[in-house]
Design an enzyme around this catalytic site. Structure first.
Site, short mmCIF file in Angstrom:
data_model
loop_
_atom_site.label_atom_id
_atom_site.label_comp_id
_atom_site.label_asym_id
_atom_site.label_seq_id
_atom_site.Cartn_x
_atom_site.Cartn_y
_atom_site.Cartn_z
N LYS A 48 0.80 -1.23 0.00
CA LYS A 48 0.00 0.00 0.00
C LYS A 48 0.83 1.29 0.00
CE LYS A 48 -3.34 -1.03 -0.72
NZ LYS A 48 -3.60 -1.66 -2.05
N THR A 52 1.60 0.21 -7.43
CA THR A 52 0.94 0.28 -8.75
C THR A 52 1.33 1.58 -9.45
OG1 THR A 52 -0.87 -0.89 -7.69
CG2 THR A 52 -1.32 0.07 -9.86
N HIS A 108 7.12 -7.31 -2.19
CA HIS A 108 6.89 -6.64 -0.91
C HIS A 108 7.81 -7.23 0.17
CE1 HIS A 108 3.44 -4.53 -2.39
NE2 HIS A 108 2.58 -5.52 -2.35
N SER A 138 -4.60 2.65 4.39
CA SER A 138 -4.79 2.04 3.08
C SER A 138 -4.82 0.52 3.19
CB SER A 138 -3.65 2.50 2.15
OG SER A 138 -3.83 1.99 0.86
N GLU A 230 -6.29 10.35 -10.78
CA GLU A 230 -7.56 10.35 -11.53
C GLU A 230 -7.44 9.53 -12.81
OE1 GLU A 230 -6.02 13.04 -10.20
OE2 GLU A 230 -7.43 13.24 -8.52
N LYS A 231 -6.33 9.70 -13.53
CA LYS A 231 -6.11 8.95 -14.78
C LYS A 231 -6.01 7.46 -14.49
CE LYS A 231 -5.70 10.98 -18.84
NZ LYS A 231 -5.24 10.62 -20.14
N MET A 256 -8.23 1.77 -6.22
CA MET A 256 -7.82 3.18 -6.31
C MET A 256 -8.76 3.94 -5.39
SD MET A 256 -5.31 3.69 -8.38
CE MET A 256 -4.37 2.64 -9.47
N LYS A 258 -8.31 6.64 -2.46
CA LYS A 258 -8.26 8.10 -2.37
C LYS A 258 -6.99 8.68 -2.97
CE LYS A 258 -11.18 9.03 1.65
NZ LYS A 258 -11.22 9.68 2.97
#
Ligand SMILES: Nc1ncnc2c1ncn2[C@@H]1O[C@H](COP(=O)(O)O)[C@@H](OP(=O)(O)O)[C@H]1O
Ligand SMILES: CCc1ccc(OS(=O)(=O)O)cc1
Length: 295
Positions: A48, A52, A108, A138, A230-231, A256, A258
């Protein structure tokens, strides 16, 4: 040793005291025997922390900003997850073995559990760290929706689980300290989620330099634009909408979620915050690492 056994809940096992998914523990021999190559780039994160996000940045850099090439597969399939093991799917190690060089891989794992061949081959490591409070928040929401990890219980219960390090991949404090202390001894770029959020262009330039890619300003601008929260939330190849509901149930919480710095303020009570700060002081005593918890 199973740490959770309730009902049909996925259980955690342990390797050298570090809790890991039981399926990863079952596959440990194969993971430890992984043969890294000198031109491998390994993305390393505590869960987290923006894995990504940095994967998409690295992929766009590798493909010189070609957005279409980065649509070739969902992000979780582009860079093998080294310790992923869920038979009958191919394991992370098997996927990595089948991949052409040069490879970008992700993990990880805490530094002390990394397959030794990564050190022997002098590979490049790209570590992204995120402040512990936002990681905790998260990870809590992620465990609510991730069917491969134990149910987190209530927020108050999870707060205790996280600070005691009884979560998959172990203690945030030990993970971050372990990798931070190695940074000058190996080929490592150590980045912070909060810095990428504050000044994506500057941090992406650091990644480009580390990857020895010389891309012009227009390409850099494209990469900045393509990797905004946002994308990436709207992009089916990065938002995990292709992951089966048996693994990620996004009706509970979106992957996805916040994408901000400081969401911990919406979760921590005043008492939890004071307690966390004290534990942080104790566990991070003597380290030079500095995190920002609000922008
Ligand atoms: N482009 C982006 N910008 C900012 N945060 C991003 C991002 N892409 C993913 N994230 C956030 O990174 C976290 C997931 O990390 P990982 O990929 O390591 O599992 C989630 O945090 P939140 O749950 O706080 O929203 C997710 O929203
Ligand atoms: C943090 C471990 C984990 C588990 C499952 C995941 O699902 S997927 O790779 O997105 O399909 C991701 C991370």
């Amino acid at each position: 040793m199973a740490l959770t056994t309730a009902g049909t809940q996925p259980s955690l096992g342990e390797v050298a005291g570090i809790p890991l998914p039981a399926t990863t523990v079952d596959n440990w021999h194969q993971i430890q025997g992984f043969e890294a190559q000198p031109d491998d780039l390994l993305i390393c994160t505590y869960p987290k922390s923006g894995t990504t996000w940095i994967q998409e940045i690295v992929d766009l850099i590798e493909h010189s900003g070609d957005v279409d090439k980065c649509q070739r597969a969902a992000i979780q399939h582009r860079h093998p997850f080294l310790e992923w093991a869920r038979p009958p799917q191919p394991s992370g190690v098997e996927k990595a073995r089948a991949m052409p060089q040069p490879r970008v891989l992700r993990t990880h794992l805490p530094a002390q559990l990394l397959p030794p061949s990564f050190w022997e081959s002098n590979c490049k490591f790209l570590y992204v760290a995120r402040n512990a409070k936002d990681c905790l928040v998260s990870y809590y929401h992620f465990q609510r929706m991730n069917r491969t990890l134990p149910d987190p219980g209530t927020w108050d219960q999870y707060f205790e689980t996280f600070i005691s390090g009884k979560v998959a991949w172990g203690s945030w404090f030990e993970h971050v300290r372990g990798w931070w202390e190695l940074r000058d001894n190996v080929q490592m770029l150590f980045l912070f989620y909060e810095d990428i959020k504050r000044d994506p262009k500057q941090e992406i330039q650091k990644v480009m330099k580390f990857m020895e890619k010389n891309l012009d300003g227009a390409v850099l601008d494209t990469i900045v634009q393509e990797t905004t929260f946002e994308k990436m939330k709207a992009n089916p190849m990065t938002n995990r909408s292709t992951a089966p509901k048996t693994i990620l149930d996004q009706s509970i919480s979106p992957f996805m979620r916040k994408g901000i710095v400081g969401d911990w303020k919406n979760h921590f009570t005043v008492a939890q915050n004071e307690r966390f700060d004290e534990i942080y002081r104790q566990k991070m005593k003597g380290t030079s690492i500095n995190f920002c918890t609000e922008l």
